[in-house]
Design an enzyme around this catalytic site. Structure first.
Site, PDB file in Angstrom:
ATOM      1  N   ASP A  12       0.633  -0.823   0.084  1.00 38.70           N
ATOM      2  CA  ASP A  12      -0.015   0.016  -0.153  1.00 38.70           C
ATOM      3  C   ASP A  12       1.324   1.365   0.400  1.00 38.70           C
ATOM      4  O   ASP A  12       1.724   1.581   0.749  1.00 38.70           O
ATOM      5  CB  ASP A  12      -0.713   0.521   0.863  1.00 38.70           C
ATOM      6  CG  ASP A  12      -2.140   0.743   1.074  1.00 38.70           C
ATOM      7  OD1 ASP A  12      -3.056   1.013   1.330  1.00 38.70           O
ATOM      8  OD2 ASP A  12      -1.968   2.132   1.160  1.00 38.70           O
ATOM      9  N   ARG A  18      -5.228  11.541  -0.455  1.00 38.50           N
ATOM     10  CA  ARG A  18      -5.510  12.243  -1.343  1.00 38.50           C
ATOM     11  C   ARG A  18      -7.678  12.453  -2.172  1.00 38.50           C
ATOM     12  O   ARG A  18      -8.353  11.918  -1.354  1.00 38.50           O
ATOM     13  CB  ARG A  18      -6.082  10.591  -2.461  1.00 38.50           C
ATOM     14  CG  ARG A  18      -4.775  10.171  -2.343  1.00 38.50           C
ATOM     15  CD  ARG A  18      -4.280   9.028  -3.394  1.00 38.50           C
ATOM     16  NE  ARG A  18      -3.151   8.480  -3.267  1.00 38.50           N
ATOM     17  CZ  ARG A  18      -1.787   7.397  -3.149  1.00 38.50           C
ATOM     18  NH1 ARG A  18      -2.561   6.378  -2.640  1.00 38.50           N
ATOM     19  NH2 ARG A  18      -0.567   6.736  -2.722  1.00 38.50           N
ATOM     20  N   ARG A  78      -1.340  -0.591  -5.926  1.00 40.87           N
ATOM     21  CA  ARG A  78      -2.090  -1.547  -6.700  1.00 40.87           C
ATOM     22  C   ARG A  78      -1.686  -2.333  -8.238  1.00 40.87           C
ATOM     23  O   ARG A  78      -1.638  -1.571  -9.057  1.00 40.87           O
ATOM     24  CB  ARG A  78      -3.455  -1.633  -6.527  1.00 40.87           C
ATOM     25  CG  ARG A  78      -4.052  -0.210  -7.669  1.00 40.87           C
ATOM     26  CD  ARG A  78      -5.707   0.322  -7.643  1.00 40.87           C
ATOM     27  NE  ARG A  78      -5.312   1.351  -6.833  1.00 40.87           N
ATOM     28  CZ  ARG A  78      -6.533   2.143  -6.777  1.00 40.87           C
ATOM     29  NH1 ARG A  78      -6.948   2.712  -7.359  1.00 40.87           N
ATOM     30  NH2 ARG A  78      -6.332   3.052  -5.460  1.00 40.87           N
TER      31      ARG A  78
HETATM   32  C1  MIC Z   1      -5.035   4.421  -1.699  1.00 36.70           C
HETATM   33  O1  MIC Z   1      -4.779   4.941  -0.254  1.00 36.70           O
HETATM   34  O2  MIC Z   1      -5.488   4.064  -3.105  1.00 36.70           O
HETATM   35  C2  MIC Z   1      -4.823   2.572  -1.547  1.00 36.70           C
HETATM   36  C3  MIC Z   1      -6.443   2.023  -1.730  1.00 36.70           C
HETATM   37  O3  MIC Z   1      -4.713   1.836  -0.162  1.00 36.70           O
HETATM   38  C4  MIC Z   1      -3.041   1.820  -2.349  1.00 36.70           C
HETATM   39  C5  MIC Z   1      -4.076   0.771  -2.355  1.00 36.70           C
HETATM   40  C6  MIC Z   1      -5.207  -0.296  -2.870  1.00 36.70           C
HETATM   41  O4  MIC Z   1      -5.724   0.130  -4.685  1.00 36.70           O
HETATM   42  O5  MIC Z   1      -5.926  -1.038  -2.786  1.00 36.70           O
HETATM   43  C7  MIC Z   1      -2.984   2.799  -2.327  1.00 36.70           C
HETATM   44  O6  MIC Z   1      -2.723   3.630  -1.651  1.00 36.70           O
HETATM   45  O7  MIC Z   1      -1.314   1.485  -2.600  1.00 36.70           O
HETATM   46 FE1  SF4 Z   2      -6.644   2.719   3.462  1.00 39.16          FE
HETATM   47 FE2  SF4 Z   2      -7.679   5.782   2.167  1.00 39.16          FE
HETATM   48 FE3  SF4 Z   2      -5.141   4.977   3.508  1.00 39.16          FE
HETATM   49 FE4  SF4 Z   2      -4.906   3.779   1.899  1.00 39.16          FE
HETATM   50  S1  SF4 Z   2      -5.261   6.833   1.980  1.00 39.16           S
HETATM   51  S2  SF4 Z   2      -5.009   3.233   3.636  1.00 39.16           S
HETATM   52  S3  SF4 Z   2      -7.768   3.968   1.321  1.00 39.16           S
HETATM   53  S4  SF4 Z   2      -7.234   5.420   4.821  1.00 39.16           S
END
Ligand code: MIC
Ligand code: SF4
Length: 755
Positions: free
Chosen positions: A160, A448, A645
């Site tokens: 992640d 984000r 991802r």
């Molecule tokens: C994100 O914040 O975009 C995520 C969802 O946590 C992703 C991981 C994912 O796509 O499962 C990340 O930041 O790597």
């Molecule tokens: Fe989860 Fe959002 Fe953190 Fe990604 S940025 S790990 S989706 S809380």
């Protein structure tokens, strides 16, 4: 294998020797980042100085963390590697697959039933291979890692991009794709290009409405979304020492938004306090004994310009609170100046929602600061103009916050307390107040704010701020509200002002929890059977990829030329598609549906060159695949920005995309493409992007001579039979070329294991 104090002590006991050796070899004082990197070399002591931004280096990370949405693919790959147990302490965290709708209890129940198959799969794979399992509702991966596993001077990887959050406890913690994690789980080295180093010197002190979040919102404005690419950001200075440990975590967390490999801070008293408060006095004691290795050499911070590739200075006394957005996290605006900007750009001033939480800002301190604002609204009889949603970071935080009356404060304001999970941060939000794609504004404390990210609506303008600023703005219901200067009208018709937020760094009565949500794996998991129903629409066992041959790189068709920002959310959208993260063929139906076609500026509308018809990207791609034709994707700068991802690489690969040719890549995505045996290439001459036309066919002229540091030549044949010959660059080293030649990195591991 969960937390292991002996492992930490072992690392610390070697650290002095390794750091001394590295200092001797490079012949100068060392930054903290270098101390951590050099003490985690796969081969032990360093024998040479690595060139920053150039040399690929094999590392030995101490731990791995995976979250549910990426762990499925990572573990499906690990299952193919043929190993009985993971080689390095690993945990899986169920946090992404829980939708926020009515509130924690009801939402968790729904998630536990709708995603039962996936959670059961993750639990049984974890049990079988010796992986610690954090159940749904236990918390958000990065918060749980900070509370339980992160430690000063350590190195971890996680599937992640916000794994970098653990830099708040002085780690080098790096987000990777699942295939990278599989290498380490399988007991192999983890390869990374030795990063460049950006120093951020913090002077002065945070006070009033300004918070740790504002440090990174400011840095994002300075560096932009790609300014940190390939670099570790190391924070230091008096100002750094005065930030809380979780505040440091917030800053490191959003380093992902500037593309940084990771960010970190030297060990200090805030970290010691945090370790002790989270029941890890043994780690604090061990760290105290090797303190000098857990921060840079004094000379580095005295003359930073000599030791960092780039230096930024921020005076915290002068730093103002910011709100960044919309649609990109680096569009930084000081609070108070947003009204003018919003009016100029047509961003709705009215704010519909304030959301507090996410891995970025859901610590105890964050909740207390936001609660101190929420409480004033109730006390001063100000009726909030927006809806409120709160996601606590972990069950430990939720339980403690409830005990200490914090959650009640938010509830008094009409807030909904969602599950301890990602929720709206990743589009897991069933938002009932909007019908269709209405233009609207929300503020949140996440990291984000890409288009469609929170609620799937391209017209939701999301702004990122600190939890307390989110609370204040949401109470006022206006984007142009400045709590430092403006007043609000209360129910008695009086003008009232919000006082500055007050936070409590750590719970005065200590953290408390009844069931943290952790399941330890079996000592010997060999008897555990992992079942994947062949008819499942959520899970699919993987088939190895076949190599892309030189012959098949002739007559390659253009699938899409992406225009402008193309993040991993554009390539493989999250939200509703998260449910297919364990089923490659099903999730492939979202491939590039968010990317903007450069020729008509539409999404999911590209020309199928075989029929001349305009269709969705996955449909066009499946047609090329059926005809046995490879394709290429063309893109702009920072392609693949955002998430770790690997679906964003595996899906195109599965469907028959052979190459991605762009102006520049985000680091994790570039590695993900390599791991899956594809070509990730960059234009030698950026202007050649403009030469690419809608009906183009590509011939890779010299791919059979694919070699490190050697550019490649592509002949681009246009519709009218004219041709352009372009040069493209790549960053593959020899082992990465082997992945390409064998079809994927996993194929290489499997072969090596079998022999
Ligand atoms: C994100 O914040 O975009 C995520 C969802 O946590 C992703 C991981 C994912 O796509 O499962 C990340 O930041 O790597
Ligand atoms: Fe989860 Fe959002 Fe953190 Fe990604 S940025 S790990 S989706 S809380």
């Amino acid at each position: 294998m969960a937390f292991d104090i002996d492992m930490i002590k072992g690392l610390y006991s070697n650290m002095a020797e390794r750091v001394d050796k590295a200092r001797e070899i490079v012949g100068r004082p060392l930054t903290l980042s270098e101390k951590i990197l050099y003490s985690h070399l796969w081969d032990g002591n360093s024998t040479k100085e690595f060139k920053r931004g150039k040399d690929y280096v094999d590392f030995k990370p101490d731990r791995i963390a995976c979250q549910d949405a990426t762990a499925q693919m990572a573990l499906l790959q690990f299952m193919q590697a043929g190993k009985p147990q993971v080689a390095v302490p690993t945990t899986v965290h169920c946090d992404h697959l829980i939708q926020a709708k009515s509130g924690a209890a009801a939402d968790l129940k729904v998630a536990n039933s709708t995603s039962a198959e996936v959670f059961d799969f993750l639990e049984s794979v974890s049990n079988k291979y010796g992986i610690g399992f954090w159940k749904p509702g236990a918390g958000i991966i990065h918060q749980v890692v900070l509370e339980n596993y992160a430690f000063p001077g350590g190195m971890m990887i996680g599937t992640d991009s916000h794994t970098v959050n653990a830099g708040g406890l002085g780690m080098v913690a790096i987000g990777v794709g699942g295939a990278d994690a599989v290498d380490v789980m399988a007991g192999m080295a983890w390869e990374l290009k030795f990063p460049k180093l950006i120093g951020v010197k913090l002077t002065g002190n945070i006070s009033g409405w300004t918070s740790s979040k504002d440090v990174i919102l400011k840095v994002a404005g300075i560096l932009t979304v790609k300014g940190g690419t390939g670099a570790i950001i190391e924070y230091f200075g008096e100002g750094a020492k005065n930030l809380s440990c979780t505040g440091k975590g917030t800053i490191c967390n959003m380093g992902a938004e500037v593309g940084a490999t990771t960010s970190t801070f030297g060990y200090d008293e805030s970290m010691e306090r945090y370790l002790r408060a989270t029941d890890r006095s043994d780690v604090a004691d061990a760290a105290n004994a090797v303190k000098e290795h857990l921060t840079a050499d004094a000379e580095v911070y005295a003359n930073p310009e000599k030791y960092f590739d780039e230096l930024i200075e921020i005076n915290l006394d002068e730093l103002r609170p910011h709100l960044n957005g919309p649609f990109t996290p680096d569009l930084a605006t000081p609070v108070g100046e947003l009204g003018i900007k919003a009016r100029e750009n047509g961003w709705p001033i009215k704010v519909d929602w304030g959301l507090i939480g996410s891995c970025t800002n859901s610590s105890y301190e964050d909740l207390t600061r936001a609660a101190s604002i929420a409480k004033q609204a109730v006390d001063k009889k100000i009726k909030p103009k927006s809806d409120f949603g709160i996601n606590p970071g972990s069950e430990q935080i939720r339980f403690t916050a409830e005990r200490d009356g914090l959650l009640q404060i938010f509830e008094n304001l009409g807030a909904t307390i969602f599950t301890n999970a990602c929720g709206p941060c990743i589009g897991q939000w069933d938002r009932s107040d909007l019908k269709g794609e209405e233009k609207n504004t929300i503020v949140h404390s996440f990291n984000r704010n890409f288009s469609k990210r929170a609620d799937g609506n391209p017209n939701t303008h999301a702004f990122v701020g600190s939890p307390e600023m989110v609370a204040a703005i949401a109470i006022s219901g206006r984007l142009d509200f400045n709590p430092m200067t403006d007043t609000l009208l209360n129910e008695n018709g009086e003008e009232v002002k919000l006082d500055e937020p007050l936070g409590i760094e750590l719970p005065p009565l200590g953290f408390d929890v009844e069931d943290a949500g952790y399941l330890a794996p079996k000592e010997d998991g060999s008897s555990v059977i992992v079942r994947v129903d062949p008819k499942s629409e959520r899970l699919q066992l993987l088939e190895p990829f076949t190599p892309i041959t030189s012959e098949s790189l002739k007559g390659v068709k253009l699938l899409i030329k992406a225009f402008g920002k193309c993040t991993t959310d554009h390539i493989s959208m999250a939200g509703p598609w998260l449910r297919y993260r364990g089923h490659l063929d099903n999730i492939a139906n979202n491939t590039l549906i968010g990317a903007v076609n450069a020729y008509n500026k539409k999404t999911n509308f590209v020309k199928n060159q075989l029929t001349g018809e305009y269709v969705g990207v996955p449909d066009a791609q499946r047609a090329y695949k059926a005809a046995g034709i490879n394709t290429i994707v063309v893109g702009d700068h920072n392609y693949g920005e955002g998430s770790s991802r690997e679906h964003a690489a595996m899906q195109p690969r599965h469907l028959g995309v052979a190459a991605v040719l762009v102006k520049s890549f985000a680091r994790i995505h570039e590695t993900n493409l390599k791991k899956q045996g594809m070509l990730g290439l960059t234009f030698a001459n950026e202007g050649d992007y403009d030469l690419i036309q809608e009906d183009d066919t590509f011939n890779f002229l010299d791919i059979s001579a694919f070699a490190p540091d050697k550019e490649l030549t592509i002949e681009v044949v246009h519709n009218d039979s004219t041709k352009d010959t372009i040069k493209v660059n790549h960053t593959y080293n020899q082992s990465q070329i082997d992945w390409f030649n064998e079809g994927s990195a996993l194929n290489v591991i499997k072969r090596e294991n079998a022999s």
